[in-house]
Design a protein around this motif. Structure first.
Motif, mmCIF file in Angstrom:
data_model
loop_
_atom_site.group_PDB
_atom_site.id
_atom_site.type_symbol
_atom_site.label_atom_id
_atom_site.label_comp_id
_atom_site.label_asym_id
_atom_site.label_seq_id
_atom_site.Cartn_x
_atom_site.Cartn_y
_atom_site.Cartn_z
ATOM 1 N N GLU A 156 -8.918 -9.725 1.531
ATOM 2 C CA GLU A 156 -8.583 -9.291 2.886
ATOM 3 C C GLU A 156 -8.578 -7.771 3.017
ATOM 4 O O GLU A 156 -9.009 -7.209 4.011
ATOM 5 C CB GLU A 156 -7.208 -9.815 3.293
ATOM 6 N N LEU A 157 -8.015 -7.124 2.007
ATOM 7 C CA LEU A 157 -7.873 -5.676 2.095
ATOM 8 C C LEU A 157 -9.017 -4.959 1.393
ATOM 9 O O LEU A 157 -9.056 -3.734 1.377
ATOM 10 C CB LEU A 157 -6.535 -5.233 1.492
ATOM 11 N N ILE B 176 -9.741 -5.040 -1.891
ATOM 12 C CA ILE B 176 -9.291 -4.480 -3.167
ATOM 13 C C ILE B 176 -9.986 -5.217 -4.303
ATOM 14 O O ILE B 176 -10.082 -6.441 -4.279
ATOM 15 C CB ILE B 176 -7.761 -4.620 -3.307
ATOM 16 N N ILE C 271 -7.010 1.339 -5.277
ATOM 17 C CA ILE C 271 -5.739 0.658 -5.512
ATOM 18 C C ILE C 271 -5.497 0.472 -6.996
ATOM 19 O O ILE C 271 -4.390 0.676 -7.488
ATOM 20 C CB ILE C 271 -5.726 -0.696 -4.772
ATOM 21 N N TYR D 39 -4.268 3.624 -8.247
ATOM 22 C CA TYR D 39 -2.852 3.842 -7.900
ATOM 23 C C TYR D 39 -1.952 2.986 -8.789
ATOM 24 O O TYR D 39 -0.916 3.455 -9.259
ATOM 25 C CB TYR D 39 -2.617 3.514 -6.427
ATOM 26 N N VAL D 40 -2.361 1.752 -8.998
ATOM 27 C CA VAL D 40 -1.548 0.862 -9.833
ATOM 28 C C VAL D 40 -1.361 1.458 -11.226
ATOM 29 O O VAL D 40 -0.247 1.544 -11.745
ATOM 30 C CB VAL D 40 -2.216 -0.530 -9.920
ATOM 31 N N LEU E 278 3.810 8.513 -3.363
ATOM 32 C CA LEU E 278 3.933 7.735 -2.128
ATOM 33 C C LEU E 278 3.143 8.386 -1.004
ATOM 34 O O LEU E 278 2.555 7.693 -0.172
ATOM 35 C CB LEU E 278 5.402 7.569 -1.751
ATOM 36 N N LEU F 141 -0.097 7.134 -1.622
ATOM 37 C CA LEU F 141 -0.231 5.734 -1.215
ATOM 38 C C LEU F 141 -0.508 5.642 0.284
ATOM 39 O O LEU F 141 -1.391 4.895 0.725
ATOM 40 C CB LEU F 141 1.033 4.953 -1.566
ATOM 41 N N ALA F 142 0.257 6.425 1.060
ATOM 42 C CA ALA F 142 0.009 6.429 2.503
ATOM 43 C C ALA F 142 -1.428 6.852 2.780
ATOM 44 O O ALA F 142 -2.127 6.265 3.622
ATOM 45 C CB ALA F 142 0.995 7.358 3.200
ATOM 46 N N ILE G 88 -3.816 4.023 1.875
ATOM 47 C CA ILE G 88 -3.821 2.960 2.892
ATOM 48 C C ILE G 88 -4.655 3.395 4.085
ATOM 49 O O ILE G 88 -5.558 2.691 4.543
ATOM 50 C CB ILE G 88 -2.384 2.630 3.328
ATOM 51 N N ALA G 89 -4.375 4.606 4.563
ATOM 52 C CA ALA G 89 -5.088 5.071 5.756
ATOM 53 C C ALA G 89 -6.596 5.142 5.492
ATOM 54 O O ALA G 89 -7.412 4.712 6.312
ATOM 55 C CB ALA G 89 -4.558 6.434 6.171
ATOM 56 N N ILE H 157 -8.056 1.313 4.509
ATOM 57 C CA ILE H 157 -8.070 0.355 5.608
ATOM 58 C C ILE H 157 -9.097 0.770 6.653
ATOM 59 O O ILE H 157 -9.828 -0.067 7.203
ATOM 60 C CB ILE H 157 -6.675 0.247 6.255
ATOM 61 N N SER H 158 -9.188 2.069 6.903
ATOM 62 C CA SER H 158 -10.146 2.487 7.927
ATOM 63 C C SER H 158 -11.581 2.276 7.438
ATOM 64 O O SER H 158 -12.488 2.089 8.234
ATOM 65 C CB SER H 158 -9.908 3.946 8.310
ATOM 66 N N PRO I 124 3.869 -1.007 -8.464
ATOM 67 C CA PRO I 124 2.739 -1.792 -8.959
ATOM 68 C C PRO I 124 3.112 -2.605 -10.188
ATOM 69 O O PRO I 124 4.125 -2.328 -10.832
ATOM 70 C CB PRO I 124 1.700 -0.727 -9.336
ATOM 71 N N PHE J 113 4.602 -4.860 -4.728
ATOM 72 C CA PHE J 113 3.649 -3.797 -4.380
ATOM 73 C C PHE J 113 2.645 -4.291 -3.349
ATOM 74 O O PHE J 113 2.461 -3.683 -2.293
ATOM 75 C CB PHE J 113 2.934 -3.323 -5.647
ATOM 76 N N TYR K 207 -0.800 -0.842 10.115
ATOM 77 C CA TYR K 207 -1.766 0.230 10.373
ATOM 78 C C TYR K 207 -2.898 -0.292 11.245
ATOM 79 O O TYR K 207 -3.339 0.360 12.193
ATOM 80 C CB TYR K 207 -2.299 0.752 9.042
ATOM 81 N N VAL L 108 4.184 2.754 9.230
ATOM 82 C CA VAL L 108 3.755 2.903 7.841
ATOM 83 C C VAL L 108 4.457 4.107 7.213
ATOM 84 O O VAL L 108 4.979 4.035 6.099
ATOM 85 C CB VAL L 108 2.223 3.070 7.760
ATOM 86 N N VAL M 270 6.953 4.025 4.067
ATOM 87 C CA VAL M 270 6.719 4.778 2.829
ATOM 88 C C VAL M 270 7.931 5.642 2.515
ATOM 89 O O VAL M 270 8.386 5.716 1.364
ATOM 90 C CB VAL M 270 5.439 5.621 2.961
ATOM 91 N N ARG N 17 -2.493 -17.054 4.714
ATOM 92 C CA ARG N 17 -3.391 -16.878 5.855
ATOM 93 C C ARG N 17 -3.577 -18.197 6.598
ATOM 94 O O ARG N 17 -3.535 -18.240 7.828
ATOM 95 C CB ARG N 17 -4.720 -16.340 5.347
#
Lengths: 485, 488
Positions: A67-68, A70, A130, A133-134, A171, A174-175, A178-179, A182-183, B385, B390, B401, B409, B413, B480
């Motif tokens: 879905e995301l 990743i 991701i 980041y993990v 963090l 992370l923001a 995400i931005a 996702i975009s 994570p 996470f 978002y 968001v 955070v 879902r």
């Protein structure tokens, strides 16, 4: 597949150490076995590694969270290969040091060390934001405990500031992730494209500026590098800080060409300031590890200078210097630890005269000191020279500051050497000549030897980091104007 | 001959299984000899909760499309079925964790009430009519009121039960008043009928919506309706707290989501703003207050308030993704809550006193398994994570978002950063301090016997916490499909 193995072997080792009911001595043996297997795997993988190819080597990719967008995607380019190697070599020495020092609660300790190595390899091999980041966060878990449990007297405060700084940076990143992700609908670095969003860029920059650290974000550095056990400090300054290098080179430069252009001056100024500040403070520190901490900070400033030059010389130099600085600073932290074990302190006023009766120790400190001050002919000199030549394209001022800073490096390195080895015999230095034993030499000599090889043949890294030796073009950084004489 | 409505027994079966279980354990409390009563109750309860989960699984499998049942009083769909599975499984874990309790009285009653509360929740999540909604809410709430005050010899337990009764009844009253206003404005009780009814521009209708939201806010323990949470969580028997933190949260949030999306889609502009305010307030108050706590149960109570905030962000997103994110988030959250409270319960039994942060000192080294598990649960709650927490946060944030709530968001955070301040104190207590308390305990009675069932529950929770990170995709697919039962 092989990259996955490189990540999995230390993690499996960690699990084995935690779960298998083995005795204390066998625990360190098991950990060493795991890290040596890892080293063998890495060395073996060099044979089929095509450094000239602009394709990822040993890559693997599986959808993880559709879905995301990743994925579990790993793979290596030349510069990643070298950073992974740095991790494994320094990690092996650090684990060896832990075994030599006889850390208590051995199972927890060695498991965490292996876990740290595994997550660092994950950081350097990640091809998905991701996943990056993990792994970037995962390495905080062992670091937090390693410093908090096995650290020095001031460890509680040291861990708190370390984690707070790092987490705020992470963090923000992370923001930004995400931005950004996702975009774009994907987090795969190969597919994610570029962004002109300055906030997203700054989010990434914040995390790496804390990790490196750059000047206003270095509040955690002194306490963490001093309170951590020496071998953990070696990993921190030698390898963990290089996560910032990887992030800047492989995430920020390729994906934010315009913001990089816009903020270049700011970052270059910060990096130059970090360099000067770190080296001046290194000269002023009263203890060996303080010197190493701030010198490490200064060198990271220099590396960032090279990265943000965004040209071939700067990038090649940055990677080469990352590896050689990682080896040097790890070696020095380990030696500092060995000296602390002997004298019970690292403060210069109580040390001195260590060279008498300890020729091997003196030779090692001398050799590492020479690498640190980058005597011409050393790998560190080659790296610094390339960085300065690269950043010269953006203004002679940066190069001049950098060159001046190298003089400062000589000052603190010489002070370190004389403070430890020469001068009058310190009050804490014992009379009996307790020179480095064989097992201690086995921990630092490989580092020195690797540095010697790199000095003789720096091109093994500088010409094998990026395909076709055109780093700037390869990572899509914008080309810089030709130097006007 | 009066025509009777067709009853879908399968849809009711998860509830009926738990009701039957409640009856059997209650009978057992009278018939079965005391010496084997615990064994009997635990055995039957595990069986009953597992049966309920399996039946809910069958319902999930056989209900790809939602069907209204019995004059729209409840809905058989995947959303309700998935929530029922989570509730029943958390019930299994709580039963296992309770097995080693030192309680001598009310053994059978405890399990009977637990099953009754579970039955109410399982019914609650399928409710699609304001009356069944209220009925189920009272049904499980009353069971919980009694459960909270079950330790009659402890003042705190009685206080907790009383507080929960008063505040909870107040919340229910508000909810009922809201239902009445909505009914007055539309003349309808069923969720879909309300949506289709005219009269929605009536000020009474909007007031009713606001009151319903407030009433549900009490059960979700979202700020500013959270004030009962710390006292009740602290005073109640720890295993009951575990069940409340996990199952009640699931039930209340799923119902909030279902109600808002099916009955009030036209008013989404109003309620998204209101819920966003609740979410931010919960994040701020929950996290700030948790930092000041020294009692672990209280700290976790405030942490559950902050999680209500994160979960409400998913509701605000008001989308298919938001629903899936909500359901996914609940899985690692439930596992971590049950697990963390189970570890606290185990420590409580060992020390025979309330568990403050100081009481956790050294636990990590003395009881390596429980220590590592609590560590993982706390990291999962912090959204670190390698744990499902996470991806839960990431999914919620990405849904928000996508729906255009970038500022939520940012708030999330920031709240995550703040939450580390207290989650890390737990880890520090576990590993970085010398124990100052256990010495006396060992001298007093020796190390307690290993509680295998509790360890099993903790192990299962640990497996879910880590497993929901590694195997995120299959879980998200379930979430879902469940989220798709609602109209968008």
């Amino acid at each position: 597949m092989l990259t996955t193995l490189l990540i999995a072997v230390p993690l499996a080792g960690a699990l084995a150490v935690w779960v298998l009911p083995v005795s204390r001595e066998s625990t360190s043996g098991l950990a060493l076995l795991a890290i040596l297997a890892e080293l063998g795997l890495w060395l073996g993988s060099a044979r089929n590694f095509d450094f000239g190819s602009d394709l990822q080597q040993y890559s693997a990719s599986h959808t993880w969270f559709e879905e995301l967008g990743i994925s579990y995607a790993v793979g290596l380019y030349g510069f990643q290969y070298w950073l992974v190697g740095l991790t494994i070599v320094v990690g092996a020495c650090a684990i060896g040091y832990g075994a030599w020092a006889g850390r208590d609660r051995a199972r927890a300790y060695f498991g965490l060390q292996l876990f740290l190595v595994g997550s660092l390899v994950g950081v350097f091999a990640a091809q998905d934001l991701i996943l990056f980041y993990v792994a970037f966060e995962a390495m905080l878990i062992p670091l937090y405990v390693l410093i908090g449990v096995w650290g020095g007297a001031g460890r509680a405060k040291a861990t708190m500031t370390f984690v707070l700084y790092t987490m705020v940076g992470s963090l923000l990143m992370l923001a930004a992730i995400i931005a950004f992700g996702i975009s774009q609908g994907t987090f795969l670095l190969a597919e994610i494209g570029t962004s002109t969003n300055e906030w997203v860029f700054l989010g990434f920059l914040a995390a790496f500026a804390v990790k490196a650290p750059l000047l206003p974000f270095h509040g955690w550095l002194r306490a963490a590098y001093t309170e951590a056990p020496p071998e953990v400090a070696a990993l921190l300054s030698g390898v963990v800080s290089k996560a910032a290098v990887f992030g800047l080179v492989w995430i920020v430069l390729p994906h934010f060409p315009e913001p990089v252009e816009d903020f270049r001056e700011l970052v270059l100024v910060l990096a130059a300031a970090t360099l000067v500040y770190g080296l001046v403070l290194a000269f002023r520190q009263p203890d060996a590890r303080g010197v190493l901490a701030y010198s490490s900070m200064g060198q990271m400033g220099l590396i960032v200078l090279g990265i943000f030059a965004t040209n071939d010389l700067g990038l090649d130099g940055a990677i080469l210097h990352s590896v050689s600085h990682g080896l040097v600073s790890a070696g020095l932290f380990l030696v500092a630890g060995m000296i602390e074990v002997r004298a019970g302190t690292g403060v210069f006023s109580e040390l001195g005269g260590f060279a008498k009766g300890r020729p091997l120790l003196a030779t090692i400190v001398m050799a590492l000191g020479m690498f640190t001050l980058a005597v011409p002919g050393s790998a560190n000199f080659a790296g610094e020279f390339a960085i300065l030549a690269g950043v010269f394209a953006h203004g002679w001022g940066y190069a001049a500051v950098g060159a001046g800073a190298i003089v400062l490096a000589a000052l603190y390195a010489l002070r370190l050497i004389s403070g430890l080895l020469h001068e009058r015999r310190g009050t804490s230095v014992r009379d009996e000549p307790d020179d480095l034993a064989g097992n201690e030499l086995a921990l630092v000599v490989p580092l020195v030897a690797t540095l010697a090889v790199l000095s003789a043949w720096p091109a093994v890294i500088s010409e094998r980091s990026f395909p076709a030796d055109t780093p700037a073009e390869f990572i899509g950084a914008q080309s810089v104007p030709e130097v006007v004489p | 001959m009066i025509e009777t409505p067709k009853v879908d027994w399968l849809a009711l079966s998860p509830t009926l299984a738990l009701l039957g279980l409640a009856a059997v354990t209650l009978l057992g409390a009278v018939i079965v000899p005391r010496s084997v009563q615990r064994l009997f109750s635990v055995g039957v309860s595990v069986g009953g909760f597992v049966t309920s989960a399996v039946l809910a699984g069958v319902v999930y499998e056989r209900s790809p499309d939602g069907t209204p049942l019995i004059a729209e009083s409840m809905t058989r769909d995947r959303l309700g079925a998935l929530a029922a599975i989570v509730i029943a499984l958390s019930g299994v874990a709580v039963v296992l964790a309770s097995a080693g309790d030192r309680r001598r009285d009310h053994v059978g009653e405890y399990y009977a009430l637990l099953a009754a509360a579970g039955a109410g929740m399982v019914f609650f999540v399928s409710a699609s009519n304001l009356m069944t909604l209220f009925l189920a809410l009272e049904w499980f709430s009353i069971s919980l009121y009694v459960l909270c005050s079950l330790d009659t010899h402890r003042r705190e337990s009685l206080e907790s039960g009383l507080k929960y009764l008063i505040v909870g009844s107040f919340g229910s009253g508000i909810l009922l008043f809201g239902c009445a206003l909505v009914y007055g404005a539309t003349g309808e009780l069923g969720f879909t009928s309300i949506q289709q009814a005219t009269g929605a521009d009536d000020p009474l209708f909007v007031t009713g919506l606001a009151l319903i939201l407030a009433g549900l806010g009490f059960k979700v323990s979202a700020a500013p309706f959270h004030m009962w949470t710390p006292d009740v969580y602290q005073g109640a028997p720890t295993t009951v707290t575990a069940f409340m933190a996990a199952a009640t949260k699931v039930a209340a949030l799923v119902v909030t989501y279902r109600l808002l999306v099916t009955a009030f889609p036209e008013q989404s502009e109003i309620w998204t703003t209101a819920v966003a305010v609740l979410a931010v307030a919960s994040l701020a108050i929950g996290n700030l207050a948790a930092i000041a706590q020294r009692d672990v149960k209280r700290m976790l109570a405030y942490s559950s308030v902050s999680h209500a905030g994160f979960l409400l962000i998913a509701v605000v997103a008001n989308s298919q993704d938001g629903g899936a994110a909500l359901l996914y988030y609940l899985v690692p959250y439930v596992a971590a809550s049950v697990g963390a409270f189970a570890v606290v319960a185990s420590r409580e039994r060992e020390l025979e006193r309330p568990v403050s942060l100081a009481a956790l000192e050294g636990l990590g080294w003395e009881r390596p398994f429980l220590g590592v598990a609590l560590w993982a649960f706390v990291l999962s709650m912090a959204g670190f994570p390698l744990t499902g927490g996470f991806f839960g946060k990431l999914f919620v944030f990405s849904a928000a978002y996508d729906a255009g709530y970038w500022w939520l968001v940012v708030a999330g955070v920031l709240a995550t950063a703040l939450s580390l301040a207290y989650y890390l104190t737990i880890i520090r207590a576990l590993y970085m301090r010398q124990s100052q308390v256990t010495g006396t305990v060992i001298a007093a009675g020796g190390s307690p016997p290993r509680d295998l069932l509790l360890n099993g529950a903790v192990g299962a929770a640990l497996a879910v916490t880590i497993g929901s990170f590694v195997l995120v995709q299959p879980l998200v697919d379930l979430a879902r499909d469940a989220s798709a039962s609602l109209p968008f």
